[in-house]
Write a protein that holds these residues in place. Structure first.
Motif, PDB file in Angstrom:
ATOM      1  N   MET A   1       0.848  -1.193   0.000  1.00  0.00           N
ATOM      2  CA  MET A   1       0.000   0.000   0.000  1.00  0.00           C
ATOM      3  C   MET A   1       0.885   1.245   0.000  1.00  0.00           C
ATOM      4  SD  MET A   1      -2.893   1.133   2.774  1.00  0.00           S
ATOM      5  CE  MET A   1      -3.777  -0.414   2.513  1.00  0.00           C
ATOM      6  N   GLN A   2       0.640   2.145  -0.926  1.00  0.00           N
ATOM      7  CA  GLN A   2       1.469   3.333  -1.064  1.00  0.00           C
ATOM      8  C   GLN A   2       0.705   4.571  -0.584  1.00  0.00           C
ATOM      9  OE1 GLN A   2       4.594   3.046  -1.878  1.00  0.00           O
ATOM     10  NE2 GLN A   2       4.466   0.889  -2.404  1.00  0.00           N
ATOM     11  N   ASP A   3       1.387   5.411   0.157  1.00  0.00           N
ATOM     12  CA  ASP A   3       0.762   6.609   0.706  1.00  0.00           C
ATOM     13  C   ASP A   3       1.144   7.824  -0.125  1.00  0.00           C
ATOM     14  OD1 ASP A   3      -0.705   8.192   2.424  1.00  0.00           O
ATOM     15  OD2 ASP A   3       0.982   8.536   3.778  1.00  0.00           O
ATOM     16  N   TYR A   4       0.745   7.809  -1.401  1.00  0.00           N
ATOM     17  CA  TYR A   4       1.009   8.931  -2.285  1.00  0.00           C
ATOM     18  C   TYR A   4      -0.174   9.901  -2.234  1.00  0.00           C
ATOM     19  CZ  TYR A   4       4.438   5.672  -4.317  1.00  0.00           C
ATOM     20  OH  TYR A   4       5.469   4.786  -4.507  1.00  0.00           O
ATOM     21  N   LYS A   5       0.114  11.185  -2.117  1.00  0.00           N
ATOM     22  CA  LYS A   5      -0.940  12.197  -2.048  1.00  0.00           C
ATOM     23  C   LYS A   5      -1.172  12.904  -3.382  1.00  0.00           C
ATOM     24  CE  LYS A   5      -1.468  11.434   2.339  1.00  0.00           C
ATOM     25  NZ  LYS A   5      -2.639  10.646   2.797  1.00  0.00           N
ATOM     26  N   ARG A   6      -0.092  13.058  -4.141  1.00  0.00           N
ATOM     27  CA  ARG A   6      -0.188  13.716  -5.458  1.00  0.00           C
ATOM     28  C   ARG A   6       0.662  12.930  -6.437  1.00  0.00           C
ATOM     29  NH1 ARG A   6       1.254  19.890  -5.591  1.00  0.00           N
ATOM     30  NH2 ARG A   6      -0.777  19.976  -4.549  1.00  0.00           N
ATOM     31  N   VAL A   7       0.068  12.513  -7.545  1.00  0.00           N
ATOM     32  CA  VAL A   7       0.770  11.642  -8.476  1.00  0.00           C
ATOM     33  C   VAL A   7       0.655  12.151  -9.904  1.00  0.00           C
ATOM     34  CG1 VAL A   7       0.305   9.651  -6.993  1.00  0.00           C
ATOM     35  CG2 VAL A   7      -1.189  10.092  -8.955  1.00  0.00           C
ATOM     36  N   ILE A   8       1.637  11.777 -10.694  1.00  0.00           N
ATOM     37  CA  ILE A   8       1.551  11.908 -12.152  1.00  0.00           C
ATOM     38  C   ILE A   8       1.318  10.510 -12.709  1.00  0.00           C
ATOM     39  CG2 ILE A   8       2.918  12.199 -14.257  1.00  0.00           C
ATOM     40  CD1 ILE A   8       2.296  14.887 -13.471  1.00  0.00           C
ATOM     41  N   LEU A   9       0.250  10.333 -13.457  1.00  0.00           N
ATOM     42  CA  LEU A   9      -0.014   9.078 -14.154  1.00  0.00           C
ATOM     43  C   LEU A   9       0.370   9.259 -15.615  1.00  0.00           C
ATOM     44  CD1 LEU A   9      -1.229   6.224 -14.480  1.00  0.00           C
ATOM     45  CD2 LEU A   9      -3.470   7.324 -14.773  1.00  0.00           C
ATOM     46  N   LYS A  10       1.348   8.486 -16.055  1.00  0.00           N
ATOM     47  CA  LYS A  10       1.775   8.554 -17.460  1.00  0.00           C
ATOM     48  C   LYS A  10       1.082   7.449 -18.238  1.00  0.00           C
ATOM     49  CE  LYS A  10       4.236   9.314 -21.218  1.00  0.00           C
ATOM     50  NZ  LYS A  10       3.957   8.102 -22.016  1.00  0.00           N
ATOM     51  N   LEU A  11       0.264   7.855 -19.221  1.00  0.00           N
ATOM     52  CA  LEU A  11      -0.439   6.914 -20.081  1.00  0.00           C
ATOM     53  C   LEU A  11       0.083   7.034 -21.505  1.00  0.00           C
ATOM     54  CD1 LEU A  11      -4.153   7.432 -18.952  1.00  0.00           C
ATOM     55  CD2 LEU A  11      -2.679   5.497 -18.413  1.00  0.00           C
ATOM     56  N   SER A  12       0.450   5.928 -22.092  1.00  0.00           N
ATOM     57  CA  SER A  12       0.881   5.947 -23.493  1.00  0.00           C
ATOM     58  C   SER A  12      -0.339   5.990 -24.405  1.00  0.00           C
ATOM     59  CB  SER A  12       1.713   4.703 -23.808  1.00  0.00           C
ATOM     60  OG  SER A  12       0.909   3.539 -23.730  1.00  0.00           O
ATOM     61  N   GLY A  13      -0.118   6.452 -25.619  1.00  0.00           N
ATOM     62  CA  GLY A  13      -1.195   6.410 -26.592  1.00  0.00           C
ATOM     63  C   GLY A  13      -1.628   4.985 -26.883  1.00  0.00           C
ATOM     64  N   GLU A  14      -0.664   4.053 -26.871  1.00  0.00           N
ATOM     65  CA  GLU A  14      -0.975   2.639 -27.136  1.00  0.00           C
ATOM     66  C   GLU A  14      -1.945   2.086 -26.106  1.00  0.00           C
ATOM     67  OE1 GLU A  14       3.061   3.400 -28.986  1.00  0.00           O
ATOM     68  OE2 GLU A  14       1.969   4.003 -27.192  1.00  0.00           O
ATOM     69  N   ALA A  15      -1.853   2.576 -24.865  1.00  0.00           N
ATOM     70  CA  ALA A  15      -2.759   2.103 -23.822  1.00  0.00           C
ATOM     71  C   ALA A  15      -4.205   2.455 -24.155  1.00  0.00           C
ATOM     72  CB  ALA A  15      -2.367   2.698 -22.474  1.00  0.00           C
ATOM     73  N   LEU A  16      -4.412   3.589 -24.822  1.00  0.00           N
ATOM     74  CA  LEU A  16      -5.766   4.018 -25.172  1.00  0.00           C
ATOM     75  C   LEU A  16      -6.295   3.302 -26.410  1.00  0.00           C
ATOM     76  CD1 LEU A  16      -5.399   7.885 -24.649  1.00  0.00           C
ATOM     77  CD2 LEU A  16      -6.043   6.134 -22.983  1.00  0.00           C
ATOM     78  N   ALA A  17      -5.392   2.734 -27.202  1.00  0.00           N
ATOM     79  CA  ALA A  17      -5.792   2.040 -28.428  1.00  0.00           C
ATOM     80  C   ALA A  17      -6.120   0.577 -28.195  1.00  0.00           C
ATOM     81  CB  ALA A  17      -4.694   2.160 -29.481  1.00  0.00           C
ATOM     82  N   GLY A  18      -5.588  -0.010 -27.107  1.00  0.00           N
ATOM     83  CA  GLY A  18      -5.813  -1.425 -26.838  1.00  0.00           C
ATOM     84  C   GLY A  18      -5.283  -2.293 -27.965  1.00  0.00           C
ATOM     85  N   ASP A  19      -5.997  -3.377 -28.229  1.00  0.00           N
ATOM     86  CA  ASP A  19      -5.568  -4.307 -29.277  1.00  0.00           C
ATOM     87  C   ASP A  19      -5.734  -3.737 -30.678  1.00  0.00           C
ATOM     88  OD1 ASP A  19      -4.907  -6.188 -27.374  1.00  0.00           O
ATOM     89  OD2 ASP A  19      -6.856  -7.196 -27.447  1.00  0.00           O
ATOM     90  N   LYS A  20      -6.483  -2.649 -30.809  1.00  0.00           N
ATOM     91  CA  LYS A  20      -6.674  -2.041 -32.129  1.00  0.00           C
ATOM     92  C   LYS A  20      -5.361  -1.491 -32.677  1.00  0.00           C
ATOM     93  CE  LYS A  20     -11.518  -0.680 -31.432  1.00  0.00           C
ATOM     94  NZ  LYS A  20     -12.469   0.460 -31.397  1.00  0.00           N
ATOM     95  N   GLY A  21      -4.498  -1.007 -31.780  1.00  0.00           N
ATOM     96  CA  GLY A  21      -3.199  -0.503 -32.202  1.00  0.00           C
ATOM     97  C   GLY A  21      -3.217   0.906 -32.757  1.00  0.00           C
TER      98      GLY A  21
END
Length: 238
Positions: A1-21
């Motif tokens: 369990m992590q006690d982070y209060k403020r985070v940056i989430l890095k999302l790649s474009g590929e993550a949003l495309a899924g298997d479609k690519g």
């Protein structure tokens, strides 16, 4: 369990495309955003940096100069930012999309103090258009923005892996996942989880990095709820 209060989430474009690519996979985006919402409900301040690889990568432009090609990639991240913003707001969350390239009719210009104020008010802030400059990746953007807003950690969501391995786990069955690493080890072992500019920026400023698998978006919530979440933590030293 992590006690982070403020985070940056890095999302790649590929993550949003899924298997479609390419482009958007609506089911994947909804799933990712549902888990972002769950983390937000825990009281965590969330800023998101989105890549643009589901539309264009600057280094892919062979017939035009690199600066122009990178600008196309930056615009791709704005499209991704708008898509994530729309989904999060449909879920009842308050968001702000900020761009490093001035486009007032689309989003707010990136101003560090304003971004921090949005986070303090519980809004999810989405950073798009990279740094606004060519030759810098969105990994470097995530590192820079994390330092600017005093984030506790960068959460690097990767596709095709659930952490950092000594070699490609999709190719080698005997690949070993690291539970923790230092930035110097990443550079020495040439693991290339981020580009060297982003890695050096984090190392020089002691910005922690947690690498996890985004193919299962619920891993994001596990970082905050489970004692030993799956992934790799990277720091300057332990």
């Amino acid at each position: 369990m992590q006690d982070y209060k403020r985070v940056i989430l890095k999302l790649s474009g590929e993550a949003l495309a899924g298997d479609k690519g390419f482009g958007f996979d609506d089911d994947i985006i909804i799933n990712i955003c549902e888990n972002i919402k769950a983390v937000s409900k825990l009281g965590v301040q969330i800023a998101i940096v989105v890549g643009g690889g589901n539309f264009w990568r600057g280094r892919s432009g062979k017939e035009i100069d690199r600066a122009s090609s990178d600008t196309i990639g930056m615009l791709g991240t704005v499209m991704n930012g708008l898509r994530v913003q729309g989904t999060l707001e449909e879920m009842g969350l308050e968001t702000r999309l900020m761009t490093a390239i001035d486009m007032k009719e689309v989003a707010e210009p990136y101003i560090r103090r304003r971004a921090v104020r949005h986070l303090e008010k519980g809004r999810i802030v989405i950073f798009s258009a990279g740094t606004g400059l060519p030759y810098f990746s969105t990994d470097t953007t995530a590192s820079l923005r994390a330092l600017e807003i005093n984030a506790d950690v960068i959460l690097l969501g990767k596709t095709g892996t659930d952490g950092i391995y000594d070699k490609d786990p999709n190719v080698y069955h005997d690949a070993v996942r690291f539970d923790k690493l230092t930035y110097k080890e990443i550079l020495h072992k040439e693991l290339k989880i981020m580009d060297t500019t982003a890695t050096s920026l984090c190392m020089d400023n002691d910005m922690p990095l947690f690498v996890f698998g985004i193919d299962d978006p619920s891993n994001l919530v596990r970082i905050f709820e489970e004692e030993d979440p799956i992934g790799t933590i990277v720091k300057e030293s332990f």
